[in-house]
Design a protein around this motif. Structure first.
Motif, PDB file in Angstrom:
ATOM      1  N   THR A 334      19.468  10.771  47.952  1.00  0.00           N
ATOM      2  CA  THR A 334      19.702  11.843  48.930  1.00  0.00           C
ATOM      3  C   THR A 334      21.202  12.079  49.136  1.00  0.00           C
ATOM      4  N   ALA A 335      21.943  10.991  49.266  1.00  0.00           N
ATOM      5  CA  ALA A 335      23.394  11.099  49.468  1.00  0.00           C
ATOM      6  C   ALA A 335      24.068  11.783  48.282  1.00  0.00           C
ATOM      7  N   LEU A 336      23.670  11.393  47.058  1.00  0.00           N
ATOM      8  CA  LEU A 336      24.265  12.007  45.874  1.00  0.00           C
ATOM      9  C   LEU A 336      23.933  13.495  45.802  1.00  0.00           C
ATOM     10  N   THR A 337      22.679  13.834  46.111  1.00  0.00           N
ATOM     11  CA  THR A 337      22.266  15.244  46.073  1.00  0.00           C
ATOM     12  C   THR A 337      23.064  16.073  47.060  1.00  0.00           C
ATOM     13  N   THR A 357      18.647  18.214  38.637  1.00  0.00           N
ATOM     14  CA  THR A 357      17.178  18.348  38.592  1.00  0.00           C
ATOM     15  C   THR A 357      16.520  16.977  38.697  1.00  0.00           C
ATOM     16  N   TYR A 358      17.088  16.005  37.965  1.00  0.00           N
ATOM     17  CA  TYR A 358      16.538  14.643  38.037  1.00  0.00           C
ATOM     18  C   TYR A 358      16.619  14.095  39.457  1.00  0.00           C
ATOM     19  N   LEU A 359      17.780  14.251  40.106  1.00  0.00           N
ATOM     20  CA  LEU A 359      17.944  13.734  41.468  1.00  0.00           C
ATOM     21  C   LEU A 359      16.979  14.410  42.435  1.00  0.00           C
ATOM     22  N   SER A 360      16.757  15.698  42.261  1.00  0.00           N
ATOM     23  CA  SER A 360      15.835  16.412  43.141  1.00  0.00           C
ATOM     24  C   SER A 360      14.405  15.909  42.961  1.00  0.00           C
TER      25      SER A 360
END
Length: 398
Positions: A334-337, A357-360
């Motif tokens: 979440t923090a990275l996004t 897209t991967y992080l989401s």
């Protein structure tokens, strides 16, 4: 005790039961003989004589007496190997005096029941196992694969994964082996994913887009988990090198390795990409500054955006347990996004689209994992009521 003249009488009897008793006695006497050489020679001659007895019962009694002994005469056991099927199967399965050279030549022409007998021997060398597998009898091959005491060469296991990995039973037997080469294990995981994608019950229960995401995520997890296990072996570099040569180490895979806690595999990937000693990579990941991490990632050939993202992820990972704590993983993702969105004003660069897209995707998956059991645990520890507002009265329609 049986006197020799009584033994001769039994061996010349018209009754096959009595001759069988004599054959069995002569086998035991030979194996336990500690007397003069001429006596042993006489016993050996008696054994040879029983090979020509017309009754299969007599020859079977002889074989039974010699079957499990390492001291049984090889010429006699080889002769019994050419006897009736019931005797030959027992000799193939149990006789320890037979060596690979005796068996490998026979395997090419043995029928299925005889081949099964060979596959049930107590000791099977890799060479003998390869000869059995070469016959192409799937049931016998499965029997060998399920025996953990039988060592099989890595090349043979890889070949089986390539040629027969499409069969679910064979795939399961191969995956259950701890000596399966890493590349073959990854190939079988991919074949399993393909089988799931094509299964009617799966396609009917899961939407196509979601199924694709789940299978891709599972394959990425398998790829990094296999790499994590290989990291403690001498074959780790070969596995990672093969992944890089076949272009299977992407920004998404590197992100996934860290997010799932497979940091040793992540370090091996960086070491191979940057052509840097593994120990130095580990030191940089554990204590290196952001500038030093960026320099390492630059040597790996990664773009600036991906470098910055991975460096941030490493710094977050130092303070959290990403391997076992789903809530911590959810927090980091979440923090990275949010950092990416804020940094680029909502306009994610093309270079980072795959990573974003991967992080989401992971944000949703990890949120679900982190949320499981939270409300139940909270309810067990509190006595307050659920804060629900009073419902508003709706005006009747005009």
């Amino acid at each position: 005790m049986v006197a020799y003249h009584e033994f001769v009488s039994l061996s010349q009897s018209a009754d096959s039961e009595e001759r069988g008793s004599a054959a069995h006695l002569s086998a035991l006497a030979y194996l336990n003989h500690f007397g003069p050489a001429d006596e042993q020679a006489a016993l050996y001659a008696a054994l040879i004589g029983f090979l020509d007895d017309p009754s299969v019962k007599v020859r079977a009694a002889l074989a039974y007496g010699l079957l499990h002994s390492t001291e049984a005469p090889r010429p006699i056991m080889l002769a019994l190997l050419q006897d009736s099927a019931i005797i030959a199967r027992a000799v193939l399965q149990y006789s320890p005096v037979l060596i690979d050279a005796d068996l490998i030549g026979l395997i090419k022409t043995l029928d299925l029941s005889m081949l099964v007998a060979v596959s049930q021997r107590t000791q099977i060398s890799p060479r003998l196992a390869a000869a059995i597998v070469a016959r192409g009898q799937e049931a016998v091959t499965l029997r060998l694969l399920r025996r953990r005491d039988v060592a099989l060469e890595g090349g043979l296991l890889s070949e089986l994964a390539e040629t027969r990995g499409g069969d679910a039973e064979m795939r399961g037997a191969l995956l259950a082996r701890s000596d399966l080469p890493a590349g073959a294990r990854l190939l079988l995981v991919q074949k399993a994913a393909e089988a799931l994608r094509g299964a009617r019950i799966v396609k009917g229960a899961v939407a196509e887009d979601r199924l694709s995401r789940v299978l891709r995520d599972s394959c990425d997890t398998a790829l990094s988990a296999i790499g994590e296990r290989e990291a403690v072996r001498t074959t780790a570099a070969a596995y990672v090198s093969d992944l890089i040569v076949t272009d299977r180490v992407s920004a998404r895979v590197l992100l996934h390795a860290v997010v799932t806690g497979h940091v040793m595999f992540f370090a091996d990937c960086l070491a191979e990409l940057a052509q840097t000693p593994r120990a130095k990579v580990f030191a940089l990941l554990e204590t290196g500054s952001r500038a030093a991490l960026n320099a390492l990632l630059a040597r790996c050939g990664l773009g600036e955006g991906v470098r910055n993202l991975l460096a941030r992820l490493v710094l977050h990972a130092r303070a959290t347990d990403l391997a076992d704590d789903a809530a911590a993983r959810h927090y980091v993702v979440t923090a990275l996004t949010e950092e990416l969105i804020a940094e680029h004003g909502g306009e994610i660069p093309e270079e980072l689209e795959e990573a974003f897209t991967y992080l989401s995707e992971q944000n949703i998956v990890l949120a679900r994992k982190a949320a499981r059991g939270v409300m139940a645990a909270f309810a067990a520890d509190t006595t307050t009521a659920l804060p629900v507002a009073e419902p508003r009265l709706a005006l009747p329609a005009a």
